[in-house]
Every structure is written in structure tokens, then in C-alpha cells.
Design an enzyme around this catalytic site. Structure first.
Site, PDB file in Angstrom:
ATOM      1  N   GLY A   1       0.955  -1.210   0.188  1.00 59.08           N
ATOM      2  CA  GLY A   1       0.006  -0.094   0.170  1.00 59.08           C
ATOM      3  C   GLY A   1       0.889   1.137   0.055  1.00 59.08           C
ATOM      4  N   CYS A   2       0.275   2.529  -0.483  1.00 59.60           N
ATOM      5  CA  CYS A   2       1.027   3.698  -0.474  1.00 59.60           C
ATOM      6  C   CYS A   2       1.733   4.082   0.942  1.00 59.60           C
ATOM      7  CB  CYS A   2       0.014   4.643  -1.080  1.00 59.60           C
ATOM      8  SG  CYS A   2      -1.279   5.000  -0.107  1.00 59.60           S
ATOM      9  N   TYR A   3       0.815   3.992   1.927  1.00 61.85           N
ATOM     10  CA  TYR A   3       1.415   4.332   3.186  1.00 61.85           C
ATOM     11  C   TYR A   3       2.403   3.382   3.627  1.00 61.85           C
ATOM     12  CZ  TYR A   3      -2.548   7.648   4.160  1.00 61.85           C
ATOM     13  OH  TYR A   3      -3.398   8.795   4.147  1.00 61.85           O
TER      14      TYR A   3
ATOM     15  N   GLU B   1       2.426  12.179  -0.440  1.00 60.31           N
ATOM     16  CA  GLU B   1       2.345  11.304   1.044  1.00 60.31           C
ATOM     17  C   GLU B   1       3.462  11.640   1.885  1.00 60.31           C
ATOM     18  OE1 GLU B   1       0.871   7.389   0.605  1.00 60.31           O
ATOM     19  OE2 GLU B   1       2.402   6.983   1.907  1.00 60.31           O
TER      20      GLU B   1
END
EC number: 1.2.1.38
Lengths: 353, 353, 353, 353
Positions: free
Chosen positions: A153-155, A249
Site C-alpha cells: 500500500g502507499c502508506y 504522501e
């Protein structure tokens, strides 16, 4: 690997979503890839130009329904399908087709954890066992020989790139990780939701899924490995916030130093681990990571700062959620899976301003 | 107090800055106040309409240089002057003029701490001793009889409103406060800086002044009082971030619970402390504070959430940095200082979308 | 009119949309109004706090379905219902209830034009005949005695305020009006549409409904009246653009001057027509209207500029589309309909920054 | 031209501005160019990483003062210097160095017009005579053999690409061009100005330089050529607006059709003129140009629409002001000047979302 005259034929499943669009953007410039299959659900039958006007004029194939796909036309698929759907589709693919999965379906190793967070039993457990977690810098060798890579996932990408080396080296306390995460609004996808309307999300700041975000177990799984403990025993604080920008992010991790360690030790470790990496960069001492530094690129910038509380430090990492946090890392993994130069298709510099 | 036919004559010093503009916006609708003096430095001699076109047509006096001010024309001044300048100007005012200070000059009680963070010895120590810290809800009684009120910084306002009651009640550990703060860009003022240009700050996210922000000692001073210890012994983590929006501030505090305490206990305490308050509101269980809820208003919304790490909780507060975080709280304090209804001039509902 | 102790009881139909929210925001501070009825369709049964968190804590009634409304509880309704629905609901109201309509249902006088643009025959023609077009400054007297006021669309409001006096005075050519319009994204409403997602609309600029926008016939109807010709013979250029901001609307009209007339003549006429108006203001010569000057207020700012092409001029007007362009003008009209001071509830100054 | 092993050595003068940064971004990926010289005024002596953190880590040379430049190290310079300065610097360069000028210094052919708009006599008239106006698609052949190319302003680029073919073909009336222009805020440069601060420009819309913008005479010069008349006799309406986005520019031209011509005729002409062009694209009938379609790319999208006023049409064009409107077109011109493939370094697809 393929020779220079024969390109890898790539399919993008779920091409109408943002990760699909980003994969198209990157692959359009990849010298060794041609896109031969684009699938979309409600947009099936439409030319790319109507689904994504910015990609009109590049000669891409029309979108078709996934059930109409001819799998013989592809060497690899990028799966940007909704979570849950992915595992069912992938299970039907010929074994010769490599899979770079952008969904969450194959990230979680423990079936019980998967079921708890995603609300149903996993439906392709056999495939799951063979999946490699696609955090490129940490699992490069496994990725090279994998058939199915589950991109993080991006996080988790930004969190793990910045924290795993520190946990693994015993420099910080894995039991006290406070992870304050911030993401641009593309992170919420292209689906229609009230809270991602311009007039709702703009000029405002919203925490969400506080201590309940599905990226938490994924982070815990990998931090636990680094710490040498069971995932079930690992718990991290994880509070994401929606920021009024499209991309980007930033992770602010507030960490407790191991006895006698300093922020400088953390910097040194990160410098060592990522030396020579094409995409991960430790900034100069004192330079602050910003999402503006990485927009549109596959880069990740990291730095470490002393805290005012003795024995604590602050680790900050920034990525573009759609590139290193998603489709860029997927292309990076594909390059490895096909024996290509890892940076192909990913060379573009960040876009600023 | 003044009778109904005689209005309080207010001056705004530093009216060309954002806090000055916001004080004007609020006071324009205050039934008991007329603005008789506006000062500005480089904009002296200009009508309000040129400095702030949105305030044209309201009959406000022209801006003049502070040295040309006739202090006999004012009952109260709002000081939005640069830090350092304030103390020199205020020291020259007639004692009959009440002062609501928006600068940092009188917030720090300890001269050594002031000198350390602001780079010079305080030049009006006598006044400083009589100053009251203007966090209205916590110091209401002292403010009523004060001549000089030092309004808190925007960050300390939201941090302290949400954390001081919890520390004071012994519900959380004052030695382990991790405060991840986010602010809109007006927080950086109207001065010309490269990092606050639209093209630099927009579509991006930047931490800044990491563990070095001047609001840290202010927070520590007040948390220490609540904890019953010396400010010098108190250290908090404090990491502010610049968010691409004009207004709004959100504080995510990651706190350690005292033995046996729960997030629910924290909610109960906040509910109790702020019961009946006109501007501070505990949200329903599970409802997430967002800056969108308070824009343009003097409101502060707070809530508490369980952490995934056992023994920890997450406290979130949102305000409009220019209203409750600055000029709105200043008007609230002025109301108290003149024996007026505390909410006068501050009744407007938040602006959303 | 009501005496001072008895408030007007107002209902808002379609309170879950943006115009509904804005009406609530304004009426909350109106000294002579209490909101006794809020209706919403899909949100029926929900407290205001869930539909619009920023309006929580103000003691507003819960949203109910429009079919459950007790019309005896209201003296006036603000209709923010979808176009088409409005006429059916309003037709069922007791004649004693006054109606301030925010929809397009009663703006178009000619039934054929209505049917052409809105795709169906009008279903309440009798009511339509009694409706007054609610452009306050131009139809003030009629509005005072109206039972049903059809508030103009946001674009027509700014277009007509700036152009009608010039056409009426014969200063510009009504046959060559080039109206380049720009609006913030709230203008598209709260409905879920892909093109109003933050990630689609942000950092971008899109014309839309080019020469096909439903506000065109409304503009033509009123310009024709000013020009003394039939609406059917009037055609204006009208090109709206979606701007990445939530609120605000700016009209750039490129006009041809009547023989011998100058931009100064236009300025003089506008100055004369709007002298003494509380909300419409001609700026000083050379000062440029900006949406930043009017955000959150009921104000309209106008100015006129010479064109480089001889015989042409440029007329610019800015409003907040949700206030003067919608709910603010509606409140202004309600004030007139009940014999109240026209500015009640609308006194707040613009919010900037 | 250079052989494959020897790269073109490029210098960027004024590398600290936005056009300089964009030139660096593009050239970093150009296979035949290496950047050997970067000059900056106040930032002289700084590494790129400090001036533009997003370009750190790419091995670019440090910024130096222009007076310290060794012109023997460059084959070509991109001049992103302030207007006025450029002509003085360029006049001192060795004749062997090719010049791609991004400033306005060599765009205006008539010395009197230059002096009128730029406030001083031109100081390098000899060079001016040899300069080629760098609107690539219209002057491709001349550019190939030029030593000095004066790249058009961002507005003229989009205006002229969309209007010149129509004027040249006699399809529209050159005497009645109403050009309503909109630009992102990077168009105002990196200099510190109050009106480009995030908190001033965000959430707002401002016309500026109404009928007085310096791009007007540039547009008039080129339209006059197409119309076959003297520049002094040509006057266009030109009203630019500042839009709250960083990049992107959209031109809405409201034009009068020549007798008997239609919007379809205009579309057909544009289709014909730009057939086969790599960067200019006529959209499908009815598809609306948006800046979102071209962000970060060298593309220009155009379309034509019928007006409601008989005999008029609306021509819309969108570009990224920093790419096709500035540094991208500059690279495109450099490619031509060195006999390279015109698209080198410019192949990247637009960035959306």
C-alpha cells in the site's frame, strides 16, 4: 529476458482507476513495454480518450471488460482492481502470465488477519503463499524470481522504507511507533465519495480511519519481521490524514530511540542501507522532506530529526502516492521480474512547481 | 462597562497583517465596538480598501503609522505587531488603554526562556509580570480583570485546550506528549516568503521548524502548570506541518494514558470541563474533528480516539487559526475585559463549503 | 410584519445541498428568523450534525422527508430542491406560506423556452405567472409584495447586475454581449460527479456547457427586457468555466460600446444606479474585482475597463455564488417580503484570507 | 549535428526561476544533452539541491553568477533571465553559442513597440533583426537555421496556435478577436509578490493587466502577419486572469466568423494545419479542452464550438504554461536548431491526476 525488438506485452486490469492511469502514463514511456490490454468495468467499450482525456492520442487500445480479455495477448498484468476482486481474477490467469498486483489482496500473509480486516476469507490462498511482498528495496531478490508480486500500500511503502532498517538494526523501539501519516486525495481513489469532492476536501484537513486503517496490519506484519517477533504481537499507532492536494504522501514517525542511540545514528543507518539506491535518498542533515520534492517521480526522500523529548527522534519520509506508493513501484518490480534495468520507465524527474 | 450608546473605541496595531484583517472583520460586526485607529508600517497612509480590498466600503479609518497614533482615541488596542516590536510600543501606552496582544511578547513568563527562543532580553519585564495568558476557557477569571492579555499562539490554543484538562486531571502522561500539528498557510503571515507562494506551497506538504518551533516553550509552560512541575522540566514533542489551505489548524496528539485510564475517560473529562462553553465542543463519539467544521468561526472541536497500541490514545482538536487561534480569541478576551457578553462579535457560524 | 417577539418561522427544503447549508448558515444569525423545518431526501431522519458537521451544536431541527413536513409550522420556505421537483412541491403548499425559490423552476417566463431547456412542460404554470424574478436590486418593489420569488441563478445574478443597467441606458450593444464566466466548484452542487472530485477539478481549469448552459436563456430574458426587445430575439454568448476554488464567481463581459460612449460612461451609469445600495459596489477606477473581495458575503463588486479594441469595453463583476448568487440574495428577498430591513442576517464582512 | 557519443552542452541562464527549473527537468531526460552551466543571480554559489530540492541527487552543476560563466563550456544557452537583462547578456556571447531565449527581449520586431511596452530602447537591435520567433509549428523552417530563437510568451503560444491558422485562412475576422485568457500562478514567476502568496491567490480568481498585458503586442504582431496587415493597425482584446492552480493555461477566444463560415470550417482548418504534429491536437467534436489534459507535457489541445450568437464561434486551447508555453517549446526549438528529432526530451505523457 526479451530482446530489443520484442516488447513485453502488458495488460492493465482496472485501467480506469487512478493507479491504472498512472501505470499507463509510466508505461507509455517504457522502452521495452507495449500495452496490449486495458480492462475496465463500467467504462468497458470506451476509448482511453474518454476515460482519461490526457492519454488520448497515444494509440492505446480501447478499454474492455475483464471477462473479455484474451490472456494470450499479455506477458504481465498490472492489477488495479478493487480489493477482493483481484484474487478471483488472478486465480484464473494462465501461469505464464506474471502478475504485479496493486491491490491489497496478497499483501497479508496471515489468513486470519486478512479475514479480520477485509471481511471475508481469502479465496486464493495457494497463490497467496507464492506471493512476494513488493517493497522493492527490501525484497529485491525475491521479486526477481516471483510470478506474483503484491505491491505494498502507499502508506506502508513510505512507512516501511523509513522505519524497517531502523527496527532491523535495533536502533528504535518497535513497540512505540507513532506514525502520523498524511496523504493527497488521489489516495482515496476515483470512486465517487462525498468527502473527496473538491468543495468538501479543499481548504480543509481531515483525519480518517483513526487506528482502524487497513494499512496498519500490513505495516505491523513487516515491522514484526524486522523486529523478529510475531505480527500478532506487533501494534503500531497509525493515524492517516487527508490533505487538500491531489498527490503526495508524507509520513511523520515519532520514534523512541534504543538506549544510547541518537538521531545521527538513525541517519547513518539509512544512509548505509540505501546507498546506491536509484530512488531512495537520505537528505542532507536538517533538510526537510516535502512532497513537493517527489511529485510525479518514483523517488522517496527521508530524513531524521532530534526530538525535544530526550530519547526520541522524528523520522520523515515523502513519496508520490501514485508513483513509488503504487504504479511506479509496480513498474520497478516488473522490471526486476523481467530482468530489465530497474529504472526503466521511471527516469523522469519530479514535477515542480 | 460601557453603556449602550457609547461604544468601545478600539485600535488595531499592525492592521495590515492577517491577524489585523481578521480582527477588523470580526469587530466590524461587534455591536459595542467602533474601530477608531488602524496602524500599519509600510502601508501607512493608505485607505483600508487598498490594503484589504474586501474591507473597502465599510467606512474604516485610513491606516497610519504607529508613531502618529493618538492614544486618547482608543480604549483598547489589539496588537498584531511583529514579535519584539510589541513590547516597545505597549510600554509607551497610557495605563488607561487596555491591551489585547496577539504577538508572542508577553506569553512566556520566564525571562530566560523568552531570551533563548526570541533572541533578545525582554524589554518590558514589568508589563510582562502583569500580563495574563489569554487562553480564555482556562483563565477566564484572570482575564476579566487584566489590563494586558497575551493571547496564545495558534498552535498552543488548540494543543492546550485539548490536553491541559487531561494532564490536570492526571489522565495522561505529561512526559510523553507527541504533538503532530498541521496548519494552513495564513499561519505563516502576510510577509513575502518563497515557501508560502502559491506555486511552492500548493499541492504540497511540508513539515517545518521540527522540534524547534517557538510555540513549543509556550506549550511546555502551560502543560507544566497543569502537571504541577517546573516548565524547565517539561519537554513535549512538537512537529508542525504546512498544509495547502489558507485557514485551519488541526492538532493530532498521540498520548500515553495513565495507568488504568481509557480514551473514554478522556472524553468524559473533556465533556465535563467544557460543558456550557460557547465555543469549545466535544464531538460525538467517533466523529472526527476537521478544520472544515470551524472555518471562519471561533469554535474549537475536540475528540478522543483509542490507539491500536495498548495504553495510548489519540486526541484531536481543530480550530480556525485566524479566529480561535488568534483574532477571535482576542475579541473573546476583550469582551471579558470590558464586562461584555463573551460571544459578542463572534456569533457567526462556520463557513462551509 | 411580525412583531419583535415573534420570529418568522422558516423552512428549508433541500437542506442537505450547498444552497441549503448556506441558507442555514445565514439564517442562524438572522435576528428575526427561526428555522423550524429542514427537509432532505436521502438524509431524512439525520440530525444536521451528520449532514453538515459545521452546523452541529446550534440546536437546529433534524432533517425530515419533504412529504412529512407540517406546513403549518412555517411562514416561509426556501426551496433548494432539484429543478423540476420544486414546482410540484410548491404547488401543494398553503397559500399563506411565502416561497423563496432557489431552483430554476420559476425563473423562465416563457413556457416554450422553459420546456426547451428543462426538457419537460412546466407543471405549475399558474404559480409561474405570479412569480417575481428575484434580482433584488432590479425588482425590489415587486419582491416586496410577492408570494413567490424566483431567485436568479448565480451566473445571471452577476451578469445582470453588471450589464442590465448599461443595456437599459443604451450604453452598450445588446446584440454583441460576450460573457466569459468563471465559477467555483460549489456551483456544481453537492451531488457526486466525477468532474467535481478534488483530484479531477483541482489544479485544473475546464470550460463546460459551452453556449449550452441553462443560465443563457435566463440572461437573455432579462437583457431583452432591458433592451426592449423580445427574449426570443436576444442571443448572448455565454461560456462558463469551472475554477479550482470552492466559492466565488467572476464575470468578464466583453461589450461593444454604443456610438460615442466610453468606459467612463459605463462607470458613471453603474455608480448612479447602485448609489446607496448596501451590497453592490462600484470599485474605484482601475481597481480590479476579485472573488477574494466578496467571499462569504452578500456583496457584489463591479468595475469597467477600456478595451484595446476601439469601441469596446470590459465589464467585470464578482460575487460569492453561494451568497449573493444564491442563499444570500434569497434572504435579502425574504427580508423584503416580510417588510424587514433588507440587510438583516447579511451583515457579515467578507472572509479573507 | 552532434554524434551519438558527444552530447550538446547546454547552459541555463536564470536557472533559479520557474522556467529555468522546468528546462532542467526536461533536459535531465534528454538523451543528447548535458547541462554544463547553470547561472543564478542571488542564488549564485548554491547547489541545485538548495535552490530546487526536487532536482537534488541528479548530479547537476552548482549555480554560478552569470558573469562567472565560461562560454566555452556551452553549445547552447537557454535564457530565462528577466526581461531587459537578456539582451545585454546575449550580446556578449560568442557567435558560436546558440541561444534559445525565454524572455520577451527578442519577440517584438518593431523597436518603437518594444520601447513603448518595455519602457526602454532595445539595446541589441542587431541581434533582434536575426532573431526568429520561436512558435515552433508556425516557424519550423526558420528555427532550424536560426542562431537566436525568441520563444513566444506563454499566452501568445496558445493564442496564436489556435487563432493564426484561422486568420490566415480568412475564416475569422481579425479585427474582432476577444481573447479571454486564464493562467496558473507559476505564470507570475518565482519572485516574491503579495498577490501570488498562497493565502492571497488560493480560493480566488483575479483578472489582471486588463487590456494592458505585454503579451498583447506580441499577439497583435503575429495576428497582423496572418491577416496581412501592419501590426500597428491590429488591436486585440486580451484579458488575462490568475487562476488558483500552479500550472496550466487556457485561452477562450470569442471570434466572429467570416461571412458564410461555420465552427465546423474552423475545426477542419485546424485539423488540416496540425495534421501529423506531435504536440498539437484537435480534440474530437464536442470534447472540451482542459488544462488537466496537458499538465507537465508539451501538448496543446484545441477545439472549436458554435456560439449562441449567429456568426460567432468559440475557440479554446489549453497548454501547460511552463512546458509548451515556455521551457518545453524551448527544448523543441533547440532540437530543431541542432538537427535532432523534434520530440526528444519531450515525450513524457501528461500528469493526471
Amino acid at each position: 529476458m526479451t530482446n530489443s525488438t520484442q516488447k513485453i506485452k502488458a495488460g492493465i486490469l482496472g485501467a480506469s482507476g487512478y493507479t491504472g492511469a498512472e501505470a499507463m502514463r509510466l508505461l507509455l514511456r517504457h522502452p521495452n513495454v507495449e500495452m496490449t490490454l486495458l480492462t475496465a468495468d463500467r467504462k468497458a467499450g470506451q476509448p482511453v480518450e474518454e476515460v482519461y482525456p490526457h492519454l488520448g492520442g497515444y494509440g492505446l487500445p480501447d478499454m474492455i471488460a475483464v471477462e473479455d480479455a484474451d490472456w494470450n495477448t499479455v506477458d504481465v498484468v498490472f492489477c488495479g482492481l478493487p480489493h477482493g476482486t483481484t484474487q478471483e481474477i488472478i486465480a484464473t490467469l494462465p501461469a505464464t502470465v506474471k502478475v504485479v498486483d496493486l491491490s491489497a489482496d496478497f499483501r497479508i500473509e496471515d489468513p486470519a488477519t486478512y479475514a479480520e480486516w477485509y471481511g471475508h476469507e481469502h479465496r486464493a490462498m495457494e497463490l497467496q503463499k507464492g506471493a512476494v511482498y513488493g517493497l522493492t528495496e527490501l525484497y529485491r531478490d525475491k521479486i526477481k524470481s516471483a510470478r506474483l508480486v503484491a505491491c505494498p500500500g502507499c502508506y506502508p511503502t513510505a512507512v516501511l522504507l523509513s522505519l524497517v532498517p531502523l527496527v532491523a538494526a535495533g536502533l528504535i523501539d518497535a513497540d512505540d511507533l507513532v506514525i502520523d501519516a498524511k496523504s493527497g486525495i488521489t489516495g482515496a481513489g476515483r470512486g465517487l465519495k462525498q468527502n473527496t469532492l473538491f468543495s468538501e476536501a479543499g481548504e480543509g484537513l481531515s483525519p480518517y480511519s483513526i487506528a482502524k486503517h487497513r494499512h496498519a496490519p500490513e505495516i505491523e506484519q513487516e515491522v514484526a519481521k524486522a523486529a523478529g517477533c510475531a505480527a500478532a504481537d506487533m501494534r503500531v499507532n497509525f493515524v492517516p490524514h487527508l490533505i487538500p492536494m491531489s498527490r503526495g504522501e508524507l509520513i511523520t514517525s515519532h520514534v523512541r530511540l534504543s538506549e544510547g542511540k541518537t538521531a545521527a545514528d538513525l541517519r547513518a543507518e539509512i544512509a548505509k542501507v540505501y546507498e546506491g539506491e536509484p530512488f531512495v535518498r537520505l537528505l542532507k542533515e536538517g533538510a526537510v522532506p516535502q512532497t513537493q520534492m517527489v511529485r510525479g517521480s518514483n523517488n522517496c526522500v527521508i530524513n531524521v530529526f532530534e526530538d525535544r523529548i530526550k530519547g526520541r527522534a522524528i523520522v520523515i519520509a515523502a513519496i508520490d502516492n501514485l508513483v513509488k506508493g503504487s504504479s511506479g513501484q509496480a513498474v520497478q518490480n516488473m522490471n526486476l521480474m523481467f530482468g530489465l534495468e530497474e529504472t526503466l520507465g521511471l527516469e523522469q524527474a519530479p514535477l515542480f512547481p
